[in-house]
Design a protein around this motif. Sequence first.
Motif, PDB file in Angstrom:
ATOM      1  N   GLU A 150     -34.797  16.358 -35.719  1.00  0.00           N
ATOM      2  CA  GLU A 150     -35.696  15.221 -35.600  1.00  0.00           C
ATOM      3  C   GLU A 150     -34.913  13.928 -35.430  1.00  0.00           C
ATOM      4  O   GLU A 150     -33.856  13.740 -36.054  1.00  0.00           O
ATOM      5  N   ALA A 151     -35.431  13.055 -34.579  1.00  0.00           N
ATOM      6  CA  ALA A 151     -34.858  11.729 -34.335  1.00  0.00           C
ATOM      7  C   ALA A 151     -36.009  10.788 -34.002  1.00  0.00           C
ATOM      8  O   ALA A 151     -37.190  11.164 -34.068  1.00  0.00           O
ATOM      9  N   TYR A 152     -35.669   9.546 -33.662  1.00  0.00           N
ATOM     10  CA  TYR A 152     -36.684   8.561 -33.290  1.00  0.00           C
ATOM     11  C   TYR A 152     -36.403   8.061 -31.882  1.00  0.00           C
ATOM     12  O   TYR A 152     -35.261   7.728 -31.537  1.00  0.00           O
ATOM     13  N   ALA A 153     -37.453   8.028 -31.063  1.00  0.00           N
ATOM     14  CA  ALA A 153     -37.353   7.554 -29.679  1.00  0.00           C
ATOM     15  C   ALA A 153     -38.056   6.207 -29.558  1.00  0.00           C
ATOM     16  O   ALA A 153     -39.105   5.982 -30.185  1.00  0.00           O
ATOM     17  N   THR A 154     -37.481   5.306 -28.776  1.00  0.00           N
ATOM     18  CA  THR A 154     -38.045   3.966 -28.596  1.00  0.00           C
ATOM     19  C   THR A 154     -38.250   3.675 -27.117  1.00  0.00           C
ATOM     20  O   THR A 154     -37.658   4.326 -26.237  1.00  0.00           O
ATOM     21  N   LYS A 155     -39.068   2.670 -26.836  1.00  0.00           N
ATOM     22  CA  LYS A 155     -39.284   2.196 -25.463  1.00  0.00           C
ATOM     23  C   LYS A 155     -38.202   1.175 -25.131  1.00  0.00           C
ATOM     24  O   LYS A 155     -38.073   0.169 -25.838  1.00  0.00           O
ATOM     25  N   PRO A 156     -37.380   1.409 -24.120  1.00  0.00           N
ATOM     26  CA  PRO A 156     -36.291   0.466 -23.816  1.00  0.00           C
ATOM     27  C   PRO A 156     -36.840  -0.901 -23.428  1.00  0.00           C
ATOM     28  O   PRO A 156     -37.962  -1.042 -22.951  1.00  0.00           O
ATOM     29  N   GLY A 157     -36.023  -1.915 -23.651  1.00  0.00           N
ATOM     30  CA  GLY A 157     -36.408  -3.257 -23.273  1.00  0.00           C
ATOM     31  C   GLY A 157     -35.879  -4.284 -24.252  1.00  0.00           C
ATOM     32  O   GLY A 157     -35.264  -3.950 -25.263  1.00  0.00           O
ATOM     33  N   THR A 158     -36.116  -5.545 -23.911  1.00  0.00           N
ATOM     34  CA  THR A 158     -35.711  -6.652 -24.771  1.00  0.00           C
ATOM     35  C   THR A 158     -36.948  -7.212 -25.453  1.00  0.00           C
ATOM     36  O   THR A 158     -37.963  -7.484 -24.791  1.00  0.00           O
ATOM     37  N   TYR A 159     -36.839  -7.415 -26.779  1.00  0.00           N
ATOM     38  CA  TYR A 159     -38.001  -7.843 -27.543  1.00  0.00           C
ATOM     39  C   TYR A 159     -37.638  -9.054 -28.390  1.00  0.00           C
ATOM     40  O   TYR A 159     -36.497  -9.196 -28.856  1.00  0.00           O
ATOM     41  N   LYS A 160     -38.618  -9.917 -28.598  1.00  0.00           N
ATOM     42  CA  LYS A 160     -38.432 -11.086 -29.434  1.00  0.00           C
ATOM     43  C   LYS A 160     -38.453 -10.685 -30.905  1.00  0.00           C
ATOM     44  O   LYS A 160     -38.838  -9.563 -31.262  1.00  0.00           O
ATOM     45  N   ASP A 161     -38.073 -11.619 -31.760  1.00  0.00           N
ATOM     46  CA  ASP A 161     -38.007 -11.327 -33.191  1.00  0.00           C
ATOM     47  C   ASP A 161     -39.366 -10.981 -33.768  1.00  0.00           C
ATOM     48  O   ASP A 161     -39.466 -10.184 -34.722  1.00  0.00           O
ATOM     49  N   ASP A 162     -40.437 -11.583 -33.221  1.00  0.00           N
ATOM     50  CA  ASP A 162     -41.767 -11.328 -33.766  1.00  0.00           C
ATOM     51  C   ASP A 162     -42.465 -10.164 -33.085  1.00  0.00           C
ATOM     52  O   ASP A 162     -43.641  -9.903 -33.341  1.00  0.00           O
ATOM     53  N   GLU A 163     -41.750  -9.471 -32.182  1.00  0.00           N
ATOM     54  CA  GLU A 163     -42.326  -8.322 -31.496  1.00  0.00           C
ATOM     55  C   GLU A 163     -41.820  -7.019 -32.117  1.00  0.00           C
ATOM     56  O   GLU A 163     -40.695  -6.946 -32.608  1.00  0.00           O
ATOM     57  N   ILE A 164     -42.672  -6.011 -32.075  1.00  0.00           N
ATOM     58  CA  ILE A 164     -42.322  -4.692 -32.609  1.00  0.00           C
ATOM     59  C   ILE A 164     -42.030  -3.761 -31.442  1.00  0.00           C
ATOM     60  O   ILE A 164     -42.866  -3.594 -30.540  1.00  0.00           O
ATOM     61  N   GLN A 165     -40.859  -3.177 -31.459  1.00  0.00           N
ATOM     62  CA  GLN A 165     -40.482  -2.253 -30.387  1.00  0.00           C
ATOM     63  C   GLN A 165     -41.230  -0.944 -30.558  1.00  0.00           C
ATOM     64  O   GLN A 165     -41.185  -0.335 -31.636  1.00  0.00           O
ATOM     65  N   PRO A 166     -41.959  -0.455 -29.549  1.00  0.00           N
ATOM     66  CA  PRO A 166     -42.678   0.818 -29.660  1.00  0.00           C
ATOM     67  C   PRO A 166     -41.716   1.961 -30.006  1.00  0.00           C
ATOM     68  O   PRO A 166     -40.683   2.138 -29.349  1.00  0.00           O
ATOM     69  N   THR A 167     -42.074   2.716 -31.023  1.00  0.00           N
ATOM     70  CA  THR A 167     -41.217   3.790 -31.536  1.00  0.00           C
ATOM     71  C   THR A 167     -42.083   4.987 -31.902  1.00  0.00           C
ATOM     72  O   THR A 167     -43.215   4.823 -32.385  1.00  0.00           O
ATOM     73  N   THR A 168     -41.570   6.183 -31.694  1.00  0.00           N
ATOM     74  CA  THR A 168     -42.260   7.394 -32.132  1.00  0.00           C
ATOM     75  C   THR A 168     -41.233   8.454 -32.485  1.00  0.00           C
ATOM     76  O   THR A 168     -40.036   8.314 -32.183  1.00  0.00           O
ATOM     77  N   SER A 169     -41.673   9.499 -33.141  1.00  0.00           N
ATOM     78  CA  SER A 169     -40.757  10.565 -33.561  1.00  0.00           C
ATOM     79  C   SER A 169     -40.467  11.506 -32.399  1.00  0.00           C
ATOM     80  O   SER A 169     -41.273  11.661 -31.476  1.00  0.00           O
ATOM     81  N   PHE A 170     -39.316  12.141 -32.455  1.00  0.00           N
ATOM     82  CA  PHE A 170     -38.863  13.065 -31.412  1.00  0.00           C
ATOM     83  C   PHE A 170     -38.387  14.331 -32.124  1.00  0.00           C
ATOM     84  O   PHE A 170     -37.495  14.275 -32.982  1.00  0.00           O
TER      85      PHE A 170
END
Length: 798
Positions: free
Chosen positions: A509-529
């Motif tokens: 098990e690991a965690y996968a994220t949506k690539p990109g640049t995000y601001k401090d107040d933004e949450i990077q989309p993440t889900t389990s893999f």
Amino acid sequence: MTLLDQKRIPAGPAHPPEPPSPAASWLRDLGLGIRFAAGGGREGWVRTLLTAVGVGLGVALLLTAASIPHMLDARSARDQARSETKISESPDASAKKSDSTVLRIEASTEFHDRSITGYLMRADGDHPIVPPGVAAFPAPGEMVASPALEKLLDAPENALLKERLPYKVTSTISDEGLRSPGELWFYAGSGTLTSASGGHRIAGYGDPGPADPLPPMLILLTIMVCVVLLAPVAIFIATAVRFGGDRRDRRLAALRLVGADIRMTRRIAAGEALFGSVLGLLMGLALFLTGRQFIGDVEVWDTSAFPSDLAPDPRLCLLIALAVPLIAVLVTLVAMRSVVIEPLGVVRGSRNRGRRLWWRLLLPVAGLAVFGITGKFEEYGPVNPYPIVTGAVLVLLGLALLLPWLVEACVGRLRGGPVPWQLATRRLQLSSGTAARAVSGVTVAVAGAVALQMLFAAMNDDFNKVTGQDTSRAQFYAHSEIVRGDAAVHTIKEFRATKGVTQVIGTVEAYATKPGTYKDDEIQPTTSFTVGDCATLRELARVTSCRDGDTFVVHPKDKGQADWVDETARKGKVIEFDSYGRGKPLRWTLPADARTVGGRTDPSGEEHWGIMVTPGAIDARTLPGAETVSQIRVDENVPDVAEYVRNTAARIDPGMRLATLTSVVRDRQYASVQTGLQVGATATLLLIAASMLVSQLEQLRERKRLLSVLVAFGTRRVTLGWSVLWQTAIPVALGIAVAVAGGLALGATLCWMIDKDVSGWFLFLPMAGAGAGLVLLVTLLSLPVLWRLMRPDGLRTE
């Protein structure tokens, strides 16, 4: 002229001697009573020793209770001293590498339901820090173990544990590094541990932070435990100072012939009780100091202590030293007011009237009223202990005072029956007070225990949480931060090859994220893999058809969370795996033909969603920051199957976390309070058994001549033995009836105070059985003395 011829001068009038002051009279009569107790011959010494033994048992338990605060503080201090020094409030904070820092990972395990705590450690430099109680840092393959663990490993029948901990024991942990003598603890050296494999770097030992405070309901429980355990001790001490009262009264009657008045005889009796109580204090101190040397070898409910931990608070010791003699004197003076001691050996009751009931009911009613005035507790509000202690003491003391009236009222109506029954009831009719005093401790202990059990049952749901884990699908949950080779396949093969294992759900098990640049107040989309074979994925998702190389997007039941999964799991798009500082990030394209399915709840009670793939879709070895997770089902009919599973886990990864799945989890503080109650209740029951035995032997000694007369007239010994049983059983039965009624009332009131419903009205049955067992035990132990007293030479007198 001689002196005879001198005229005699008449002498002046003689002045009568001044009467002694009240204080001098008290001291003189108390001293005379002490002389009678110390030099009153064999009979006087037997009575004094009986009193001293009874008081000594109670004092020893009081000193032990007075040592509990110091014992808890000492255990907590040693526990904090071996905890790692916190770098920051973050639990993941790690120290910077230096010549003294140490990498370590917890490697705790269990063996036959006993917890074993340990750490694998690797030094960063030549001068590593060492935990308290450890003389030298263990080299790779070596281990520093507690004495109890070393003894456990040396036992031939524990070969499975030796296989799990194959390290060479080079030294033992001293007392300063252990909470208790029986604790199973170790530190093992490792030559392969790294940060990537889960190692956590520490720079020192000693956590000065305060311990977690007890919740208000646990404070209430703790207060009630102390009251319930100590109230019978005080009653027993008050009963012990009245041993041998009949012989003492006959001896005091002889003093009336030489001019002693009633007040003088009472003060002399108080002096005898004072001497016996002081001797009991010394005996109790000796018992405490002697027993303390062996306390490390005694383990009750998995709890033990070092001898140095049992150090009573000096203020409590002073209170005990003053209170015990004072209670002895007051109880004796109160008891002497109910009899008239006259010359020529005549001792009779001062007034021939029954005991009054009304004032005996005032105390328990007043105790319940105190609870009513105090009102209900707030769930997280402060707890005032004084009204709780006052109310509980009044109720329990009132039950003890109610028992003599009930015994007298009941036995006075008993008529007829077999000869043993008639002998027992007639004896109780003549001296019901002595029998009631002997079992008053049982009444208080049972009443308190019933109330506590009701309180525990009412609080059970607050401190025992349903986990939702399905123990029919799996009994163990394991996860490791080491992902090497085909980790999931390797783990499954190892566990499946283990004796007694029937099924394994193994994943990486690991965690996968949506690539990109995000601001401090933004949450990077993440889900389990999750990576696992088809059989495993069917346990985690609603997969119908599957073959190696397939990929799935798994949606949870919550639509909002499903949309969040789709933010990351975009079919045909790139996803990224963050290494969290333990490797390089990895990018991977989610296949466009990935199927969308629903999630399932795994055996641990967690619903799975996110991205699930088979080993043919991605090389699990390349996933940064991944963990290996296994859920294992076993055949519980195989002996030691749990130990085989734990050995396999230790062989795959010594730092692997292996947990037993359970449907209910208990709060540790709640469990520790319940353990304290069990330990204290065991000690109190032993004290009650000892008190009843001493009281029974004292009554038999008082009736030595009567027993010899009955035997001389042809009474069978079996008949007398049954009569002794009934003499003990009738007061105990009445005492348990009072205790059950009072305990149910007290328990229901306490449940009302914490705003809980009463969930168990029949919790008194085990305590009633314990009372019946005490009756049989005391009777059996007193039979040898009874046979010895029923001899013809008992008729001899001087």
